[in-house]
Design an enzyme around this catalytic site. Structure first.
Site, PDB file in Angstrom:
ATOM      1  N   HIS A  38       0.855  -1.202   0.000  1.00 59.24           N
ATOM      2  CA  HIS A  38       0.000   0.000   0.000  1.00 59.24           C
ATOM      3  C   HIS A  38       0.882   1.240   0.000  1.00 59.24           C
ATOM      4  CE1 HIS A  38       0.782  -0.520   4.302  1.00 59.24           C
ATOM      5  NE2 HIS A  38       0.253   0.665   4.572  1.00 59.24           N
ATOM      6  N   HIS A  90       1.423   3.950   1.917  1.00 58.51           N
ATOM      7  CA  HIS A  90       1.967   4.720   3.043  1.00 58.51           C
ATOM      8  C   HIS A  90       3.490   4.839   2.948  1.00 58.51           C
ATOM      9  CE1 HIS A  90      -1.819   4.046   5.741  1.00 58.51           C
ATOM     10  NE2 HIS A  90      -1.934   5.097   4.947  1.00 58.51           N
ATOM     11  N   ASP A 102       5.867   4.725   4.993  1.00 60.40           N
ATOM     12  CA  ASP A 102       6.719   3.738   5.665  1.00 60.40           C
ATOM     13  C   ASP A 102       6.700   2.384   4.943  1.00 60.40           C
ATOM     14  OD1 ASP A 102       4.015   3.488   6.622  1.00 60.40           O
ATOM     15  OD2 ASP A 102       4.722   2.195   8.240  1.00 60.40           O
ATOM     16  N   HIS A 103       6.121   2.368   3.724  1.00 56.97           N
ATOM     17  CA  HIS A 103       6.119   1.148   2.898  1.00 56.97           C
ATOM     18  C   HIS A 103       6.682   1.391   1.499  1.00 56.97           C
ATOM     19  CE1 HIS A 103       3.642  -1.178   5.827  1.00 56.97           C
ATOM     20  NE2 HIS A 103       3.451   0.058   6.241  1.00 56.97           N
ATOM     21  N   HIS A 111      -7.322  -1.130   5.866  1.00 51.28           N
ATOM     22  CA  HIS A 111      -6.308  -0.193   6.375  1.00 51.28           C
ATOM     23  C   HIS A 111      -6.225   0.988   5.406  1.00 51.28           C
ATOM     24  CE1 HIS A 111      -2.620   1.257   8.222  1.00 51.28           C
ATOM     25  NE2 HIS A 111      -1.978   1.139   7.086  1.00 51.28           N
ATOM     26  N   ASP A 123       0.103  -3.903   6.300  1.00 47.84           N
ATOM     27  CA  ASP A 123      -0.551  -3.456   7.541  1.00 47.84           C
ATOM     28  C   ASP A 123      -1.984  -3.965   7.618  1.00 47.84           C
ATOM     29  OD1 ASP A 123       1.789  -2.088   8.037  1.00 47.84           O
ATOM     30  OD2 ASP A 123       0.939  -0.090   7.739  1.00 47.84           O
ATOM     31  N   HIS A 141       5.121  -4.622  10.677  1.00 49.25           N
ATOM     32  CA  HIS A 141       5.520  -3.910  11.910  1.00 49.25           C
ATOM     33  C   HIS A 141       5.724  -4.870  13.075  1.00 49.25           C
ATOM     34  CE1 HIS A 141       4.738   0.291  10.596  1.00 49.25           C
ATOM     35  NE2 HIS A 141       3.824  -0.263   9.813  1.00 49.25           N
TER      36      HIS A 141
HETATM   37 FE    FE Z   1       2.869   0.768   8.126  1.00 47.67          FE
HETATM   38 ZN    ZN Z   2       0.144   1.615   6.572  1.00 46.78          ZN
END
Ligand code: FE
Ligand code: ZN
Length: 257
Positions: free
Chosen positions: A54, A56, A58-59, A113, A137, A175
């Site tokens: 996805h 985001h 942090d990905h 998410h 996530d 995570h």
């Molecule tokens: Fe994340």
């Molecule tokens: Zn995420």
């Protein structure tokens, strides 16, 4: 296919899939490029694919720098994420297949998410191997992702797809949230002996700074409240008999935990 876990940021994991024979690698959800580039160099392999779950940051934060260094690497993501994933070239939908080394990955559309979230499931290549699920996530060890762009109905449907995989499947979630997730789980399912023993194991592992990812789907089905919306104990813990409402109430309680 080997899978390496690269811990980055405060609690993210990047997963590096590699095949030592062909000297190629693929990366799942590169939050950052530098730690990936370093590992690629150490094991002397070429990056051929980036699998994003996805959009985001942090990905996908490392996408640009990785494709600068490896211009032939193909960037995969969900069709609904068009315009949100840097460098995306392939727009995947439910049932699509991706290839890496000797393995075929099946794509699941798992909104909740985010509205575009996908997961990659690599079925075992031989009888001795286990399947590998890269679920970003959506499903976490002991928990699930927050509902930023989706409804409880969507998330239950997404998690149902993942729950149907073989119990031995390795759950490579993005995570290290397991300890906190299980602390919450104990507040709603404290009488569950599998959960109690898992909590003790995870607590001990974390005190030694060990990773708790990957977990196994069978363990998740017995201990993760967010896969147990149809279990009477969980339903009575939130005073509901409706699966989606049970899930929604659990998610709401976790948001405030
Ligand atoms: Fe994340
Ligand atoms: Zn995420």
């Amino acid at each position: 296919m080997q899978v390496d876990r690269i811990p980055v940021l405060s609690d993210n994991y990047i997963f590096l899939l590699h095949d030592p024979t062909q000297k190629i690698a693929a990366v799942v959800d590169p939050a950052e490029a530098q730690p990936v580039l370093q590992r690629l160099q150490e094991i002397d392999v070429q990056l051929v694919a980036i699998f994003n779950t996805h959009h985001h940051s942090d990905h996908v934060g490392g996408n640009r720098q990785l494709i600068q260094r490896f211009p032939d690497a193909c960037v995969y993501g969900g069709a609904e994420d068009k315009g949100r994933i840097p460098g995306q070239q392939v727009f995947l939908q439910e049932g699509d297949r991706v290839e890496f080394a000797d393995r075929i990955g099946e794509v699941f559309f798992v909104p909740g998410h985010t509205r575009a979230h996908i997961a990659y499931y690599f079925a075992p290549a031989t009888a001795e191997e286990t399947g590998d699920l890269f679920c970003g996530d959506t499903l976490f060890a002991g928990g699930c992702g927050r509902l930023f762009e989706g409804s409880p109905t969507q998330m239950v449907s997404s998690l149902s797809k993942l729950r149907a995989l073989p119990d031995t499947t390795c759950i490579w979630c993005a995570h290290e949230y397991t300890l906190k997730n299980l602390q919450f789980a104990l507040t709603v399912d404290g009488g569950n002996p599998d959960l109690q023993s898992r909590y003790a194991e995870v607590k001990a592992a974390r005190s030694r700074f060990e990773a708790t990812v990957p977990s196994r789907l069978g363990v998740e089905k017995r201990t993760n409240p967010f896969l147990r919306w149809d279990t009477p104990t969980l339903q009575s813990a939130v005073n509901s008999q409706d699966p989606v409402q049970t899930f929604a109430r659990l998610r709401g309680m976790k948001d405030r935990f």
